[in-house]
Design an enzyme around this catalytic site. Structure first.
Site, short mmCIF file in Angstrom:
data_model
loop_
_atom_site.label_atom_id
_atom_site.label_comp_id
_atom_site.label_asym_id
_atom_site.label_seq_id
_atom_site.Cartn_x
_atom_site.Cartn_y
_atom_site.Cartn_z
CG ASP A 1 18.64 23.48 18.06
OD1 ASP A 1 18.18 22.64 18.87
OD2 ASP A 1 19.22 23.16 17.01
CG HIS B 1 17.98 21.86 13.15
ND1 HIS B 1 17.98 22.58 14.33
CD2 HIS B 1 17.79 22.78 12.17
CE1 HIS B 1 17.82 23.87 14.06
NE2 HIS B 1 17.69 24.01 12.76
CG ASP C 1 15.42 21.52 16.88
OD1 ASP C 1 14.44 20.96 17.42
OD2 ASP C 1 16.47 20.92 16.59
CG HIS D 1 20.75 20.15 20.85
ND1 HIS D 1 19.38 19.98 20.62
CD2 HIS D 1 21.08 19.26 21.80
CE1 HIS D 1 18.93 19.03 21.41
NE2 HIS D 1 19.92 18.58 22.14
CG ASP E 1 15.57 20.33 20.23
OD1 ASP E 1 15.94 21.52 20.24
OD2 ASP E 1 16.28 19.43 19.74
CD GLU F 1 15.71 17.35 15.13
OE1 GLU F 1 15.25 16.36 15.74
OE2 GLU F 1 16.84 17.35 14.57
CG HIS G 1 20.62 15.83 14.66
ND1 HIS G 1 19.50 15.77 15.45
CD2 HIS G 1 21.62 15.28 15.41
CE1 HIS G 1 19.79 15.22 16.62
NE2 HIS G 1 21.06 14.91 16.61
CG ASP H 1 22.07 21.59 15.66
OD1 ASP H 1 22.22 20.83 16.63
OD2 ASP H 1 20.97 21.74 15.08
#
Length: 319
Positions: free
Chosen positions: A128, A101, A233, A130, A235, A278, A145, A132
């Site tokens: 996401d 990412h 992303d 996360h 995830d 990802e 990332h 980030d």
């Protein structure tokens, strides 16, 4: 390159995981192509494979900031920026296919510059597990990332900030995040200080992802629209749905909700560029993650083109 002005999609591969070395995302573009993604996208839109960008391998050095692969990440992001920028300049819709990412910084740099040249506002919708939104000072891992959203907002390492023609590339008030559920303490402080709107999974479950995405699109439209970049992303999906990611986090989005959201985004007419990142092909099981990626992208393109993908139920029956 397709002719300027055509309603087409340019897929840009970025096969690297320098942002999280060894997570497996470097195999993402090849894995998605091997799974037949380009063929399926071609069934719902005019799609060109723009090939893969290239960049340096991580040499094992740790930057004085405490982060790994900062120079390598900046190089890869610069290559993504230039290739995505070519698609935008030719009138196409770029889809950056990662890779980790951190690469979103490159596509955001291109899209932000394109929006500025057109005198349009620039927004990012970020899906996401996360946020980030770390800086080198707050990152526990030192993985780049975890930095791109903050860097886009003008917070971060000088080498990464230099990827864009200007900084910040994105006003924090124009960033909205969905599906968040793994936030570092310093990162949460960064998000709050910047007044970023971010929706953690309890709120997503309570309100529903389509409702939250619809509200975000309504706010952008009410403010006059602009160029909206989507950074997705994989995830953000629950690992039961998408096991083939580099950093899985339990408790994520279900696939039907994500599909509805992507189709809403496509149908909105506001989205001008997109990341899908990802995918770690080596971690996938029974092709579940590759299939999810395909369904998300085909649904988005079909809706954006005003077409009905026969593989999916009509949006008005599931929204």
């Amino acid at each position: 390159m397709m002719r300027k002005g055509a309603n087409w999609y340019g897929v840009v591969g970025a096969p690297t995981d320098v942002g999280h070395v060894g997570c497996g995302a470097a195999a993402g573009p090849a894995g998605l192509r091997a799974a037949g993604l380009m063929r399926r996208l071609g069934q719902v839109g005019l799609v060109a494979d723009m090939g893969d960008v290239a960049g340096p391998a991580y040499d094992g050095a740790v930057d004085v900031s405490g982060c790994r692969s900062v120079a390598e990440t900046a190089s890869w992001c610069g290559a993504v920026r230039d290739r995505v920028g070519r698609v935008l300049a030719a009138g196409g819709f770029p889809i950056m296919m990662g890779g980790d990412h951190s690469l979103a910084l490159g596509s955001i740099a291109a899209a932000s510059a394109h929006a500025r040249a057109q005198g349009r506002a620039f927004h990012v919708l970020w899906f996401d597990a996360h946020p980030d939104f770390n800086t080198p000072e707050t990152s526990p891992s030192g993985n780049t990332h975890g930095l791109p959203a903050a860097t886009a907002c003008g917070l971060g390492h000088p080498l990464m900030l230099s990827v864009g023609a200007f900084t910040p590339l994105l006003l924090p008030a124009h960033l909205e995040q969905f599906g968040i559920r793994d936030v570092d303490p310093g990162e949460r402080a960064n998000l709050r200080a910047a007044s970023v709107r971010f929706h953690e999974m309890p709120a997503v479950r309570a309100q529903g992802l389509p409702a939250l995405v619809g509200a975000a699109l309504a706010r952008i439209a009410a403010a006059g629209g602009g160029h909206v970049h989507v950074s997705f992303d994989l995830d953000v999906l629950d690992p039961a749905v998408a096991p083939g990611v580099g950093t899985p986090v339990p408790g994520g989005l279900d696939l039907p909700s994500a599909e509805i959201a992507m189709r809403m985004l496509g149908a909105s007419g506001l989205i001008g560029s997109l990341d899908l990142v990802e995918f770690a092909a080596g971690h996938d099981r029974e092709g579940r993650t590759a299939s999810a990626a395909e369904r998300l992208l085909t649904g988005f393109i079909a809706a954006r083109n005003g077409r009905r993908d026969p593989a999916m139920a009509p949006l008005d029956r599931v929204a």
